[in-house]
Design an enzyme around this catalytic site. Structure first.
Site, PDB file in Angstrom:
ATOM      1  N   GLY A  43       0.837  -1.199   0.000  1.00 13.00           N
ATOM      2  CA  GLY A  43       0.000   0.000   0.000  1.00 13.00           C
ATOM      3  C   GLY A  43       0.870   1.246   0.000  1.00 13.00           C
ATOM      4  N   GLN A  48       2.513  10.012   1.161  1.00 13.03           N
ATOM      5  CA  GLN A  48       3.827   9.365   1.263  1.00 13.03           C
ATOM      6  C   GLN A  48       4.720   9.679   0.063  1.00 13.03           C
ATOM      7  OE1 GLN A  48       2.137   5.256   2.241  1.00 13.03           O
ATOM      8  NE2 GLN A  48       4.044   5.249   3.398  1.00 13.03           N
ATOM      9  N   CYS A  86       5.724  -0.059   7.435  1.00 13.55           N
ATOM     10  CA  CYS A  86       5.301   1.090   6.639  1.00 13.55           C
ATOM     11  C   CYS A  86       6.482   1.574   5.810  1.00 13.55           C
ATOM     12  CB  CYS A  86       4.837   2.203   7.570  1.00 13.55           C
ATOM     13  SG  CYS A  86       4.360   3.711   6.715  1.00 13.55           S
ATOM     14  N   LEU A  87       6.238   1.881   4.539  1.00 13.22           N
ATOM     15  CA  LEU A  87       7.332   2.326   3.671  1.00 13.22           C
ATOM     16  C   LEU A  87       7.943   3.650   4.153  1.00 13.22           C
ATOM     17  CD1 LEU A  87       5.846   1.437   0.154  1.00 13.22           C
ATOM     18  CD2 LEU A  87       7.532   0.148   1.486  1.00 13.22           C
ATOM     19  N   HIS A 128      -4.739   1.023   7.331  1.00 12.84           N
ATOM     20  CA  HIS A 128      -3.403   1.625   7.445  1.00 12.84           C
ATOM     21  C   HIS A 128      -3.278   2.830   6.505  1.00 12.84           C
ATOM     22  CE1 HIS A 128       1.172   1.153   7.799  1.00 12.84           C
ATOM     23  NE2 HIS A 128       1.036   1.990   6.787  1.00 12.84           N
ATOM     24  N   GLU A 129      -3.705   2.654   5.249  1.00 11.87           N
ATOM     25  CA  GLU A 129      -3.553   3.739   4.265  1.00 11.87           C
ATOM     26  C   GLU A 129      -4.509   4.895   4.544  1.00 11.87           C
ATOM     27  OE1 GLU A 129      -0.934   3.655   2.565  1.00 11.87           O
ATOM     28  OE2 GLU A 129      -0.546   1.549   2.972  1.00 11.87           O
ATOM     29  N   HIS A 132      -3.089   7.138   7.014  1.00 14.52           N
ATOM     30  CA  HIS A 132      -2.103   8.078   6.445  1.00 14.52           C
ATOM     31  C   HIS A 132      -2.772   9.382   6.010  1.00 14.52           C
ATOM     32  CE1 HIS A 132       1.832   6.245   6.319  1.00 14.52           C
ATOM     33  NE2 HIS A 132       1.367   5.121   5.792  1.00 14.52           N
TER      34      HIS A 132
END
Ligand code: ZN
Length: 164
Positions: A43, A48, A86-87, A128-129, A132
Site C-alpha cells: 500500500g 507518502q 510502513c514504507l 493503514h492507508e 495516512h
C-alpha cells in the site's frame, strides 16, 4: 517518485478531498503503483509521495486497487493484532490492533462509487492507508512498551528526514 520518511511534516497532515478524477490523477496513480512495487509494499498513500490529497493504492496477491476519497462505513468489533510495517518507517515492524472486517466506500480511478466489505489483509491495508490520509501512522496504534523500544529508531529516521 520518492517516498517520504518519518519526520516529514506532510505525513502528519490531514489530506484534502479529491475534486476531479482526470488523466492527470490516473497518471499519478499508475506511478504510485510502480513506486509501491519497487519498494515491495502492499500500500502507498498520496502523502507518502508528497501529495496531500485523499487517495492511495493497494496491491495484494496481484490485485491492484486505486482508492480515491475513501471512507470506512462500518468497523467490525472483532479486532486483530498483527505485525505491521510502513514504507515511511523503514526497518520498524510492530504489532498494531485493527478491525478484522470493514465496510468501505470510495471512488475508483474512473470516478465510479464502490461499496465493499473487506477482510484480512485488505481490511488491514485499507485501514493503514486511510490513517495516512488523516496524518496517523501505525506507530500511533502500537503498545506503549513497543513504542519505547523504537524511540531510538524514530529519532534516527527523523534525522535522515530533516537532512534530505
Ligand atoms: Zn504506511
Amino acid at each position: 517518485m520518492k517516498i517520504v520518511v518519518y519526520g516529514a511534516p506532510i505525513l502528519r497532515k490531514v489530506s484534502e478531498k479529491v475534486e476531479k478524477i482526470d488523466k492527470e490523477l490516473n497518471k499519478i496513480l499508475d506511478e504510485m503503483v510502480d513506486t509501491m512495487r519497487d519498494a515491495k509494499g502492499i500500500g502507498l498513500a498520496a502523502n507518502q509521495v508528497g501529495i496531500d490529497k485523499r487517495f492511495f493504492v493497494l496491491e495484494i496477491e496481484h490485485n491492484v486497487k486505486k482508492i480515491i476519497n475513501p471512507e470506512i462505513l462500518e468497523f467490525s468489533e472483532e479486532v486483530v493484532e498483527i505485525e505491521e510495517g510502513c514504507l515511511s518507517l523503514p526497518g520498524i515492524y510492530k504489532k498494531a490492533t485493527r478491525s478484522e472486517t470493514i465496510k468501505v466506500k470510495y471512488l475508483d480511478e474512473n470516478g465510479k462509487e464502490k461499496i465493499e466489505v473487506l477482510e484480512g489483509l485488505w481490511a488491514r491495508a485499507f485501514q493503514h492507508e486511510l490513517d495516512h490520509l488523516d496524518g496517523i501512522l501505525f506507530i500511533d496504534r502500537i503498545s506503549l512498551m513497543n513504542k519505547r523500544l523504537i524511540l531510538k529508531k524514530l529519532e534516527q529516521l527523523r534525522k535522515i528526514s530533516s537532512n534530505s
